[in-house]
Design an enzyme around this catalytic site. Structure first.
Site, PDB file in Angstrom:
ATOM      1  N   ARG A 124       0.820  -1.230   0.000  1.00 28.71           N
ATOM      2  CA  ARG A 124       0.000   0.000   0.000  1.00 28.71           C
ATOM      3  C   ARG A 124       0.850   1.274   0.000  1.00 28.71           C
ATOM      4  NH1 ARG A 124      -3.282  -2.784   3.784  1.00 28.71           N
ATOM      5  NH2 ARG A 124      -5.064  -3.733   2.727  1.00 28.71           N
ATOM      6  N   LYS A 146       3.410  11.764 -10.676  1.00 33.59           N
ATOM      7  CA  LYS A 146       2.584  10.925 -11.552  1.00 33.59           C
ATOM      8  C   LYS A 146       3.360   9.655 -11.842  1.00 33.59           C
ATOM      9  CE  LYS A 146       0.053  14.051 -14.560  1.00 33.59           C
ATOM     10  NZ  LYS A 146      -0.112  14.309 -15.992  1.00 33.59           N
ATOM     11  N   GLU A 188      10.991  19.038 -23.845  1.00 33.89           N
ATOM     12  CA  GLU A 188      10.245  19.398 -22.627  1.00 33.89           C
ATOM     13  C   GLU A 188      10.783  20.717 -22.035  1.00 33.89           C
ATOM     14  OE1 GLU A 188       7.600  17.714 -21.997  1.00 33.89           O
ATOM     15  OE2 GLU A 188       7.960  15.673 -22.748  1.00 33.89           O
ATOM     16  N   LYS A 229       8.260  23.341 -13.691  1.00 35.93           N
ATOM     17  CA  LYS A 229       7.471  22.154 -13.319  1.00 35.93           C
ATOM     18  C   LYS A 229       7.094  22.218 -11.840  1.00 35.93           C
ATOM     19  CE  LYS A 229       6.047  17.724 -13.688  1.00 35.93           C
ATOM     20  NZ  LYS A 229       5.870  16.617 -14.586  1.00 35.93           N
ATOM     21  N   GLU A 239      -3.717  18.010 -11.412  1.00 40.97           N
ATOM     22  CA  GLU A 239      -4.022  18.372 -12.788  1.00 40.97           C
ATOM     23  C   GLU A 239      -5.490  18.716 -13.016  1.00 40.97           C
ATOM     24  OE1 GLU A 239      -1.897  16.021 -15.686  1.00 40.97           O
ATOM     25  OE2 GLU A 239      -3.372  16.544 -17.192  1.00 40.97           O
ATOM     26  N   ARG A 243      -1.811  22.579 -13.944  1.00 36.95           N
ATOM     27  CA  ARG A 243      -0.913  21.507 -14.394  1.00 36.95           C
ATOM     28  C   ARG A 243      -1.235  21.061 -15.824  1.00 36.95           C
ATOM     29  NH1 ARG A 243       1.347  16.427 -10.760  1.00 36.95           N
ATOM     30  NH2 ARG A 243       2.695  15.594 -12.366  1.00 36.95           N
ATOM     31  N   ASN A 247       0.692  19.966 -20.643  1.00 33.03           N
ATOM     32  CA  ASN A 247       0.319  19.118 -21.783  1.00 33.03           C
ATOM     33  C   ASN A 247       0.518  19.820 -23.123  1.00 33.03           C
ATOM     34  OD1 ASN A 247      -0.493  16.918 -20.236  1.00 33.03           O
ATOM     35  ND2 ASN A 247      -2.441  17.923 -19.793  1.00 33.03           N
ATOM     36  N   HIS A 250       1.392  18.001 -26.276  1.00 29.11           N
ATOM     37  CA  HIS A 250       1.221  16.573 -26.012  1.00 29.11           C
ATOM     38  C   HIS A 250      -0.050  15.988 -26.613  1.00 29.11           C
ATOM     39  CE1 HIS A 250       4.616  17.183 -23.425  1.00 29.11           C
ATOM     40  NE2 HIS A 250       4.597  15.937 -23.008  1.00 29.11           N
ATOM     41  N   HIS A 254       1.106  13.040 -28.553  1.00 34.68           N
ATOM     42  CA  HIS A 254       0.747  11.656 -28.204  1.00 34.68           C
ATOM     43  C   HIS A 254       0.115  10.951 -29.397  1.00 34.68           C
ATOM     44  CE1 HIS A 254       0.618  12.268 -23.558  1.00 34.68           C
ATOM     45  NE2 HIS A 254       1.747  11.740 -23.941  1.00 34.68           N
ATOM     46  N   HIS A 267       9.489  10.123 -27.444  1.00 40.17           N
ATOM     47  CA  HIS A 267       8.408  10.955 -26.925  1.00 40.17           C
ATOM     48  C   HIS A 267       8.668  12.443 -27.229  1.00 40.17           C
ATOM     49  CE1 HIS A 267       5.257  12.246 -24.193  1.00 40.17           C
ATOM     50  NE2 HIS A 267       6.126  12.989 -23.536  1.00 40.17           N
TER      51      HIS A 267
END
Ligand code: NAD
Length: 374
Positions: A124, A146, A188, A229, A239, A243, A247, A250, A254, A267
């Site tokens: 956990r 994340k 980035e 960041k 997000e 946040r 993106n 992206h 993506h 990427h």
């Protein structure tokens, strides 16, 4: 050697320092002790990074009297997979991991996301320490909590927010990055400049091509990119607002990455193309100037990044993929669009026809030239 003050992430999910500097891996044992990470240490890496830095990190930890072991997962995106996570659970549980132990992620974003997800879920949740070794991971994926793995239906669809106890970025590791990886990592950094920091963007423009500057400028530059960041994560861990700006590039990035087939484009390479397209969408909407579109494109090219959509892709296929993005709400894509170099906003009302026109022209630039001539 830490040559700058640490940056501090402070979120409801946890508070921690981000350390950036040369040879910091040699100080890892001291830094862990300073953060109260006292249990056994479970190091996860890939063969390339483990060959370069694994023994050094293990030896330094063991010299300091720490119990540390290393597990290697195969290189690449395919390791962000439930089967690989299961192997890690087997290793940790058979080895007797305890709640006060920590998992250390040594590598790029794949290792950080995978090891982070396992740290979030085993027993956990145990402590996670991010040790990013490439540019992308240092300025982006290692920070913010994340974590996740992929599903056959899409990237990062299974995951958890799990903030690390510490992020330690040793800039000397960047010396071994293959050139293509370094260029992809710059994407980035450019993104951070465009969405929030015009000074960072201008600093990148002054670099010698795609070369990293020498120390201490290298750490200072990365620190500035990381600060973007950190600021955004501090404002919005989950997000729901700010946040989302991260993106930028992206949504189409993506789509292009997936359409090319994972592993074909890096990427960052896909994100660079996405940023160019999304800047053009902003220009058509009248919120970004043609001059700034050109400025961003010139910087991406200077840093070794292309901005053309790979041959054979169609606007229909790319737009279909954007609708399957995790950030779609009530069937509408929320686009992050630049308003100036250094500022961006979320737009939920961009007409599909406008996006279609920009992407179609980019998929078939010849037809655009023909149209312009007529
Ligand atoms: N969690 C987040 O917030 C977040 C943000 C952005 C991206 N990501 C994820 O990150 C992943 C991509 O990460 P990536 O681009 O770092 O790819 P990656 O982790 O596959 O690393 C790329 C390559 O760099 C090599 N490498 C790393 N450090 C090196 C070094 N110092 N010297 C030589 N080689 C080195 C690795 O072995 C690997 O082959 C994607 O899965 C993406 O979804 C996550």
């Amino acid at each position: 050697m830490m040559i700058h003050e640490p940056l501090r992430v402070t979120t409801p999910g946890g508070a921690y320092d981000v350390l950036i500097g040369p040879a910091l891996l040699d100080e890892l044992a001291d830094q862990l002790a300073a953060q109260g990470v006292v249990g056994r240490l479970w190091l996860v890496s890939d063969p390339q990074v483990a060959r370069l830095y694994g023994d050094r990190v293990l030896a330094a930890l063991q010299r300091a009297g720490r119990h540390a072991t290393l597990y290697q997962v195969p290189m690449g995106e395919h390791s962000k997979d439930l089967a690989v996570a299961a192997q890690l659970y087997d290793w940790l549980l058979a080895g007797g991991i305890e709640r006060r132990d920590a998992i250390l992620a040594l590598g790029g974003g794949v290792i950080g996301d995978l090891a982070g997800f396992v740290a979030a879920t085993v027993l956990r949740g145990v402590s996670l320490v991010q040790l990013p070794t490439n540019l992308q991971a240092m300025v982006d994926s290692a920070i913010g909590g994340k974590t996740g793995i992929n599903h056959a239906l899409g990237k990062n669809l299974i995951g958890a927010f799990h903030q690390p106890r510490l992020v330690l970025a040793d800039t000397t590791t960047l010396a071994t990055l293959p050139m293509r990886e370094r260029s992809a990592g710059w994407a980035e950094v450019v993104k951070h400049g465009v969405i929030r920091d015009a000074g960072l963007f201008a600093w990148l423009e002054r670099l010698d091509g795609a070369m990293l500057p020498d120390e201490p400028a290298c750490s200072a530059l990365l620190r500035r990119a990381v600060a973007v960041k950190v600021d955004v994560v501090n404002l919005d861990e989950r997000e729901t607002g700010e946040r989302m700006l991260l993106n930028y590039g992206h949504t189409l990035g993506h789509a292009i990455e997936a359409e090319a087939g994972y592993g074909t484009l890096l990427h960052g390479e896909a994100v660079a193309i996405g940023m160019d397209l999304e800047a053009q969408i902003a220009e058509r909407l009248g919120c970004f100037t043609a001059g700034d579109v050109a400025r961003q494109r010139a910087l991406l090219r200077q840093l070794g990044l292309g901005t053309s959509i790979p041959a054979g892709m169609t606007a229909a296929a790319l737009l279909d993929r954007t609708l399957r993005d995790k950030k779609v709400q009530a069937g509408r894509v929320r686009w992050v669009l630049p308003h100036a170099i250094g500022s961006a906003a979320v737009h939920a009302d961009v007409p599909d026809s406008l996006v279609q026109a920009v992407v179609a022209a980019a998929c078939d630039p010849q037809s655009m030239t023909e149209q312009t001539r007529q």
